[in-house]
Scaffold this active site. Structure first.
Site, PDB file in Angstrom:
ATOM      1  N   GLU A  99     -10.917  12.869  -1.729  1.00 25.96           N
ATOM      2  CA  GLU A  99     -11.133  12.841  -0.275  1.00 25.96           C
ATOM      3  C   GLU A  99     -11.916  14.081   0.195  1.00 25.96           C
ATOM      4  OE1 GLU A  99      -7.514  11.824   1.870  1.00 25.96           O
ATOM      5  OE2 GLU A  99      -7.511   9.835   0.974  1.00 25.96           O
TER       6      GLU A  99
ATOM      7  N   GLU B 117      -6.617   4.804  -4.314  1.00 31.60           N
ATOM      8  CA  GLU B 117      -5.409   4.906  -3.474  1.00 31.60           C
ATOM      9  C   GLU B 117      -5.369   3.678  -2.582  1.00 31.60           C
ATOM     10  OE1 GLU B 117      -4.654   8.614  -1.428  1.00 31.60           O
ATOM     11  OE2 GLU B 117      -5.465   9.759  -3.122  1.00 31.60           O
TER      12      GLU B 117
HETATM   13  O1  AHR Z   1      -1.248   9.368  -1.208  1.00 32.11           O
HETATM   14  C1  AHR Z   1      -1.029  10.355  -0.238  1.00 32.11           C
HETATM   15  C2  AHR Z   1      -2.296  11.050   0.202  1.00 32.11           C
HETATM   16  O2  AHR Z   1      -3.117  10.151   0.870  1.00 32.11           O
HETATM   17  C3  AHR Z   1      -3.185  11.596  -0.887  1.00 32.11           C
HETATM   18  O3  AHR Z   1      -2.795  12.850  -1.317  1.00 32.11           O
HETATM   19  C4  AHR Z   1      -4.516  11.672  -0.203  1.00 32.11           C
HETATM   20  O4  AHR Z   1      -5.579  11.537  -1.105  1.00 32.11           O
HETATM   21  C5  AHR Z   1      -4.459  10.557   0.820  1.00 32.11           C
HETATM   22  O5  AHR Z   1      -4.863  10.977   2.062  1.00 32.11           O
END
Ligand code: AHR
Length: 505
Positions: A176, A308
């Protein structure tokens, strides 16, 4: 009330291979995922192997998990790997500023993670630090993990008790970067990713798939900048292979009001349907990223990774809000069912996905409560669907299904995908009605088939969940099926997920 739906599957129209890595997982140093989840330490009274919880490993082995991403997430861009090697009592403590602002012991580091991968029989996806790290630090971590001979990092690894190099197939270049990974612009990050990737070497037999950190949800411009920079540098013959081989993106599901705003177990029908609509909108997002990549990379040399995904609700009352611990209901299971159908449909471009996260965080497979372990409804979807791993997608279409309206649009209430391997086929059905059952008639074309096993995951209410007191409220149960001529007929209960396994003639 019973509604009806019609669908068709061409058992002889075999499409793209569904990478098993679409069924990947994610373990971050966040809340109770690592500590108290995977890791209890060697002195714990909870049964463990070299500090890693035995029951967690056994439950996850039943899912055949193909890869595990670690150590973050946002944590990855604050993590300095040298803090997590050597004798545990000598490792420095650090502050986990992203998650709960707690002190991290570094007792779970590189060796413990690779040991966990070995115990799970899974492949490592290590996420390096771009935000607060250096190129040299990342390059040396790759060397430490994967190099044989007596290079400085290989020697250091041996001093810490591991002779053989490990195999690490997947490597993330930051996380991110548009946010917790450095607040960078796509143009700046694209250059950085190329620079970092240049120094992540393939040592010996190890071959890294390097994954550039990609977009949030439908930020197609981020993907465009990354894929354009990549393809142009390749075309200019700066490199004999693409500097990185995959681009990721993240997608969290909620009702539309934002992450971390609503309860995991208390919701209205409207919130339920809004969640389903948000999950189904994932297809628009995938289609957008794929279209951008197709326009720069028609030969499909760079793959798309969703490292994710999952639901993000309020943390459970009485828990540290920074630990992101949430319960998991039938609603979450259906979100998983919808995502897998979409991953299967876009198997040509999507090479990997990682649910966030495996234990005790967000849409988890497993919740631990002291010595007790709870398998969530989402766990069961992963188990029921595991036959899709490395199978070939089949042409599968829902022709006619009941629908409702949610988030201002039409929400079809039946989702389906199917795949085939080794003379068998697996059909997944997700039924989204909050109230009605649905008779689904599937026209099976092209080959003869018989049902080997059919299971359904459902419950009285979409809010039903498993907990330490009643761990089996939601479990797969047999589903009645009928073959009517060439039609497979099943009646899906309200808000349910089912898999039907076929033997093909
Ligand atoms: O999964 C939780 C968080 O969500 C992670 O650390 C981040 O990459 C995302 O914003």
């Amino acid at each position: 009330m019973t509604s009806s739906a019609r669908a068709v599957i061409d058992l002889d129209v075999v499409g793209d291979r569904i990478s098993r890595h679409i069924y990947g997982h994610f373990a971050e140093h966040l809340g109770r995922c690592i500590y108290d989840g995977f890791w209890v330490g060697e002195d714990s009274t909870i049964p463990n192997t070299r500090g890693i919880r035995t029951d967690v490993v056994e439950a996850l082995r039943a899912l055949d998990i193909p890869n595990l991403r670690w150590p973050g997430g946002c944590f990855a861009d604050t993590y300095h790997w040298r803090d997590g090697i050597g004798p545990r009592e000598q490792r420095p403590k650090i502050a986990n500023t992203n998650w709960g602002d707690v002190v991290e012991s570094n007792h779970f580091g590189t060796h413990e993670f690779m040991d966990l991968c070995d115990l799970l029989g899974t492949e490592a996806y290590v996420n390096g630090n771009v935000g607060s790290g250096t190129v040299q630090e990342m390059s040396e971590w790759v060397e430490y993990l994967t190099r044989d001979d007596d290079s400085p990092m290989a020697r250091l690894r041996r001093e810490n008790g591991r002779d053989e190099p490990w195999r690490v197939p997947f490597w993330g270049i930051g996380n991110e970067p548009w946010g917790c990974g450095g607040n960078l612009s796509p143009e700046f990050y694209a250059e950085e990713a190329r620079r970092y990737a240049t120094y992540c070497h393939d040592h010996g037999e190890n071959r890294l798939t390097l994954i550039a950190a990609g977009a949030n949800e439908d930020d197609f411009e981020w993907t465009r900048v990354l894929v354009k920079t990549l393809v142009e540098s390749h075309a200019a013959n700066l490199y004999d292979k693409h500097p990185y081989q995959a681009i990721s993106f993240h997608y969290y599901t909620h009702t539309g009001s934002g992450i971390n705003r609503e309860d995991a177990t208390t919701f209205s029908d409207e919130q339920f349907y809004d969640t389903m609509a948000y999950a189904r909108d994932f297809e628009r997002v995938v289609r957008g990223h794929v279209a951008v990549m197709d326009s720069y990379d028609p030969e499909n040399r760079v793959s798309l990774v969703c490292d994710e995904w999952g639901t993000w609700w309020n943390a459970e009352k009485g828990t540290n809000p920074g630990f992101l611990f949430q319960q998991n209901t039938i609603r979450d299971a259906l979100v998983a069912g919808i995502h897998f159908d979409i991953f299967h449909r876009y198997a040509r471009r999507i090479s990997m996905a990682n649910i966030a996260q495996t234990v005790n965080v967000l849409q988890a497979m497993i919740l631990t409560d002291g010595e007790k372990l709870v398998l969530t409804p989402t766990y069961h979807v992963f188990e029921m669907n595991k036959g899709h791993q490395d199978a070939r997608a089949l042409a599968a279409h829902v022709l006619d299904a009941p629908a409702t309206t949610a988030r201002g649009g039409e929400l079809p209430l039946v989702s389906m995908s199917a795949s085939t391997k080794e003379g068998a086929a697996l059909i997944s059905l997700t039924h989204l009605s909050a109230d009605d059952e649905c008779e689904v008639r599937i026209d099976l074309r092209g080959r003869g088939a018989r049902v080997v096993r059919a299971r359904v995951l459902g419950a009285e209410s979409a809010t039903t969940y498993n907990d330490a007191d009643v761990p089996d409220r939601v479990e797969p149960r047999p589903l009645a099926t009928a073959l009517d001529g060439g039609e497979l007929v099943v009646t899906m209960p309200p808000h349910s997920f089912a898999t039907i396994e076929l033997a093909l003639d």
